[in-house]
Design a protein around this motif. Sequence first.
Motif, PDB file in Angstrom:
ATOM      1  N   PRO A 120       7.211 -35.700  35.705  1.00  0.00           N
ATOM      2  CA  PRO A 120       7.468 -34.409  36.349  1.00  0.00           C
ATOM      3  C   PRO A 120       6.183 -33.773  36.876  1.00  0.00           C
ATOM      4  O   PRO A 120       5.084 -34.024  36.364  1.00  0.00           O
ATOM      5  CB  PRO A 120       8.083 -33.565  35.226  1.00  0.00           C
ATOM      6  CG  PRO A 120       8.555 -34.552  34.212  1.00  0.00           C
ATOM      7  CD  PRO A 120       7.619 -35.705  34.284  1.00  0.00           C
ATOM      8  N   LEU A 121       6.319 -32.944  37.886  1.00  0.00           N
ATOM      9  CA  LEU A 121       5.210 -32.154  38.407  1.00  0.00           C
ATOM     10  C   LEU A 121       5.175 -30.844  37.623  1.00  0.00           C
ATOM     11  O   LEU A 121       6.186 -30.143  37.527  1.00  0.00           O
ATOM     12  CB  LEU A 121       5.414 -31.880  39.899  1.00  0.00           C
ATOM     13  CG  LEU A 121       4.369 -30.988  40.576  1.00  0.00           C
ATOM     14  CD1 LEU A 121       3.016 -31.673  40.603  1.00  0.00           C
ATOM     15  CD2 LEU A 121       4.812 -30.656  42.009  1.00  0.00           C
ATOM     16  N   ILE A 122       4.024 -30.517  37.037  1.00  0.00           N
ATOM     17  CA  ILE A 122       3.895 -29.322  36.186  1.00  0.00           C
ATOM     18  C   ILE A 122       3.057 -28.280  36.907  1.00  0.00           C
ATOM     19  O   ILE A 122       1.948 -28.561  37.368  1.00  0.00           O
ATOM     20  CB  ILE A 122       3.242 -29.676  34.832  1.00  0.00           C
ATOM     21  CG1 ILE A 122       4.024 -30.803  34.125  1.00  0.00           C
ATOM     22  CG2 ILE A 122       3.162 -28.437  33.952  1.00  0.00           C
ATOM     23  CD1 ILE A 122       5.447 -30.438  33.759  1.00  0.00           C
ATOM     24  N   LEU A 123       3.596 -27.053  36.981  1.00  0.00           N
ATOM     25  CA  LEU A 123       2.874 -25.919  37.552  1.00  0.00           C
ATOM     26  C   LEU A 123       2.741 -24.836  36.490  1.00  0.00           C
ATOM     27  O   LEU A 123       3.691 -24.555  35.745  1.00  0.00           O
ATOM     28  CB  LEU A 123       3.615 -25.355  38.767  1.00  0.00           C
ATOM     29  CG  LEU A 123       3.885 -26.332  39.930  1.00  0.00           C
ATOM     30  CD1 LEU A 123       4.694 -25.636  41.005  1.00  0.00           C
ATOM     31  CD2 LEU A 123       2.589 -26.860  40.507  1.00  0.00           C
ATOM     32  N   LYS A 124       1.584 -24.219  36.436  1.00  0.00           N
ATOM     33  CA  LYS A 124       1.348 -23.132  35.475  1.00  0.00           C
ATOM     34  C   LYS A 124       0.764 -21.933  36.209  1.00  0.00           C
ATOM     35  O   LYS A 124      -0.072 -22.081  37.100  1.00  0.00           O
ATOM     36  CB  LYS A 124       0.373 -23.586  34.384  1.00  0.00           C
ATOM     37  CG  LYS A 124       0.866 -24.755  33.536  1.00  0.00           C
ATOM     38  CD  LYS A 124      -0.169 -25.148  32.482  1.00  0.00           C
ATOM     39  CE  LYS A 124       0.307 -26.320  31.639  1.00  0.00           C
ATOM     40  NZ  LYS A 124      -0.694 -26.733  30.632  1.00  0.00           N
ATOM     41  N   GLY A 125       1.183 -20.729  35.825  1.00  0.00           N
ATOM     42  CA  GLY A 125       0.654 -19.525  36.435  1.00  0.00           C
ATOM     43  C   GLY A 125       1.507 -18.322  36.108  1.00  0.00           C
ATOM     44  O   GLY A 125       2.552 -18.435  35.459  1.00  0.00           O
ATOM     45  N   THR A 126       1.086 -17.193  36.593  1.00  0.00           N
ATOM     46  CA  THR A 126       1.870 -15.987  36.409  1.00  0.00           C
ATOM     47  C   THR A 126       3.050 -16.026  37.370  1.00  0.00           C
ATOM     48  O   THR A 126       3.076 -16.833  38.310  1.00  0.00           O
ATOM     49  CB  THR A 126       1.019 -14.740  36.676  1.00  0.00           C
ATOM     50  OG1 THR A 126       0.608 -14.754  38.051  1.00  0.00           O
ATOM     51  CG2 THR A 126      -0.220 -14.718  35.787  1.00  0.00           C
ATOM     52  N   ALA A 127       4.000 -15.135  37.144  1.00  0.00           N
ATOM     53  CA  ALA A 127       5.167 -15.094  38.027  1.00  0.00           C
ATOM     54  C   ALA A 127       4.741 -14.809  39.465  1.00  0.00           C
ATOM     55  O   ALA A 127       5.268 -15.400  40.419  1.00  0.00           O
ATOM     56  CB  ALA A 127       6.148 -14.029  37.542  1.00  0.00           C
ATOM     57  N   GLU A 128       3.776 -13.922  39.632  1.00  0.00           N
ATOM     58  CA  GLU A 128       3.305 -13.574  40.967  1.00  0.00           C
ATOM     59  C   GLU A 128       2.632 -14.763  41.632  1.00  0.00           C
ATOM     60  O   GLU A 128       2.849 -15.043  42.816  1.00  0.00           O
ATOM     61  CB  GLU A 128       2.320 -12.406  40.885  1.00  0.00           C
ATOM     62  CG  GLU A 128       1.830 -11.936  42.250  1.00  0.00           C
ATOM     63  CD  GLU A 128       0.876 -10.755  42.139  1.00  0.00           C
ATOM     64  OE1 GLU A 128       0.407 -10.303  43.204  1.00  0.00           O
ATOM     65  OE2 GLU A 128       0.601 -10.312  41.014  1.00  0.00           O
ATOM     66  N   GLU A 129       1.820 -15.503  40.868  1.00  0.00           N
ATOM     67  CA  GLU A 129       1.135 -16.668  41.417  1.00  0.00           C
ATOM     68  C   GLU A 129       2.135 -17.749  41.834  1.00  0.00           C
ATOM     69  O   GLU A 129       1.983 -18.389  42.884  1.00  0.00           O
ATOM     70  CB  GLU A 129       0.154 -17.224  40.385  1.00  0.00           C
ATOM     71  CG  GLU A 129      -1.056 -16.323  40.143  1.00  0.00           C
ATOM     72  CD  GLU A 129      -1.899 -16.784  38.974  1.00  0.00           C
ATOM     73  OE1 GLU A 129      -3.063 -16.358  38.883  1.00  0.00           O
ATOM     74  OE2 GLU A 129      -1.380 -17.576  38.136  1.00  0.00           O
ATOM     75  N   LEU A 130       3.150 -17.948  41.007  1.00  0.00           N
ATOM     76  CA  LEU A 130       4.152 -18.959  41.324  1.00  0.00           C
ATOM     77  C   LEU A 130       5.001 -18.551  42.529  1.00  0.00           C
ATOM     78  O   LEU A 130       5.416 -19.401  43.325  1.00  0.00           O
ATOM     79  CB  LEU A 130       5.042 -19.217  40.102  1.00  0.00           C
ATOM     80  CG  LEU A 130       4.340 -19.934  38.935  1.00  0.00           C
ATOM     81  CD1 LEU A 130       5.229 -19.948  37.707  1.00  0.00           C
ATOM     82  CD2 LEU A 130       3.978 -21.356  39.328  1.00  0.00           C
ATOM     83  N   ASP A 131       5.270 -17.244  42.645  1.00  0.00           N
ATOM     84  CA  ASP A 131       6.022 -16.775  43.813  1.00  0.00           C
ATOM     85  C   ASP A 131       5.274 -17.108  45.106  1.00  0.00           C
ATOM     86  O   ASP A 131       5.875 -17.479  46.117  1.00  0.00           O
ATOM     87  CB  ASP A 131       6.236 -15.256  43.730  1.00  0.00           C
ATOM     88  CG  ASP A 131       7.398 -14.895  42.806  1.00  0.00           C
ATOM     89  OD1 ASP A 131       8.240 -15.784  42.560  1.00  0.00           O
ATOM     90  OD2 ASP A 131       7.458 -13.746  42.340  1.00  0.00           O
ATOM     91  N   LYS A 132       3.963 -16.986  45.059  1.00  0.00           N
ATOM     92  CA  LYS A 132       3.163 -17.187  46.258  1.00  0.00           C
ATOM     93  C   LYS A 132       2.917 -18.675  46.559  1.00  0.00           C
ATOM     94  O   LYS A 132       2.883 -19.076  47.719  1.00  0.00           O
ATOM     95  CB  LYS A 132       1.815 -16.476  46.120  1.00  0.00           C
ATOM     96  CG  LYS A 132       1.917 -14.961  46.121  1.00  0.00           C
ATOM     97  CD  LYS A 132       0.531 -14.329  45.997  1.00  0.00           C
ATOM     98  CE  LYS A 132       0.603 -12.803  46.033  1.00  0.00           C
ATOM     99  NZ  LYS A 132      -0.745 -12.184  45.901  1.00  0.00           N
TER     100      LYS A 132
END
Length: 259
Positions: A120-132
């Motif tokens: 799987p591709l894993i992304l980590k960050g705040t909700a705002e960072e992921l939204d962008k």
Amino acid sequence: MKRDEFSRPYLQRTCPEGVVPEVWQAFAECADCRDSAERQQKWMNYLAIHAKYYDKQGNRLAPQSQPINSQIMNFFQQLDALDLQGDLKIVVTKNSDRLIVSVMLNNPKCGDKAANAIVPLILKGTAEELDKGFFDNIAAPMRETSSLMVNMEAHLKSVATAKEQAAMNKEKKPTETKEVAPPPPVDMKQLQFDQAMSKADELAKAKKYRDALNKLPAATDYPDKAEQIEAKRKEINGLALQGTMFDTSTVEKSTVEIA
């Protein structure tokens, strides 16, 4: 728009009348970008912004009274724009003030076990960072994975087809081939004789009698054909004398009676 504006970068041009400035800005950034990877990200950003204001037919959407609904619709429109082949699984885990998002694409039609090696591709960050940056980060990897699985399945199908064809060929009875007798050896001396005689005839017909006589093979080279050569020589000489005072072909034979 003035004529000279077409030669300027899109970011320096005036937003066309009736176009949402935010949409035009996103389009201009994409059009002026020269890096292929970065341009792909900007294109996805443009599609996302375009979907906020226009439907798929290019018609302007009515303003949304609840922004959250617009964001949700925008999310799925961006997913649809990826045009992936398979099932996209997204798992979101909250860890303190950050989110961990796991994105995995699975194509049930792909029978190659090698597809199981894809993680799987894993992304980590705040909700705002992921939204962008969510779609900017998953677009290229998910498209590549989708294409890989489609190619793997196509490869397996081609292998299966090749195996079936090979089995069919084995079942076919071999056709019997008849042995063809080799042609008899060519007598080069006879061939040269025939060619010389044929050429002499051709020259005689063209009234080139001297050339025809010169073309006749020598009797010393073909002692067994000396009579044939001599007969041809007399024939050509006779043709050469026709119409001359030496022509004997038209002289009538006379008989003398002795009383």
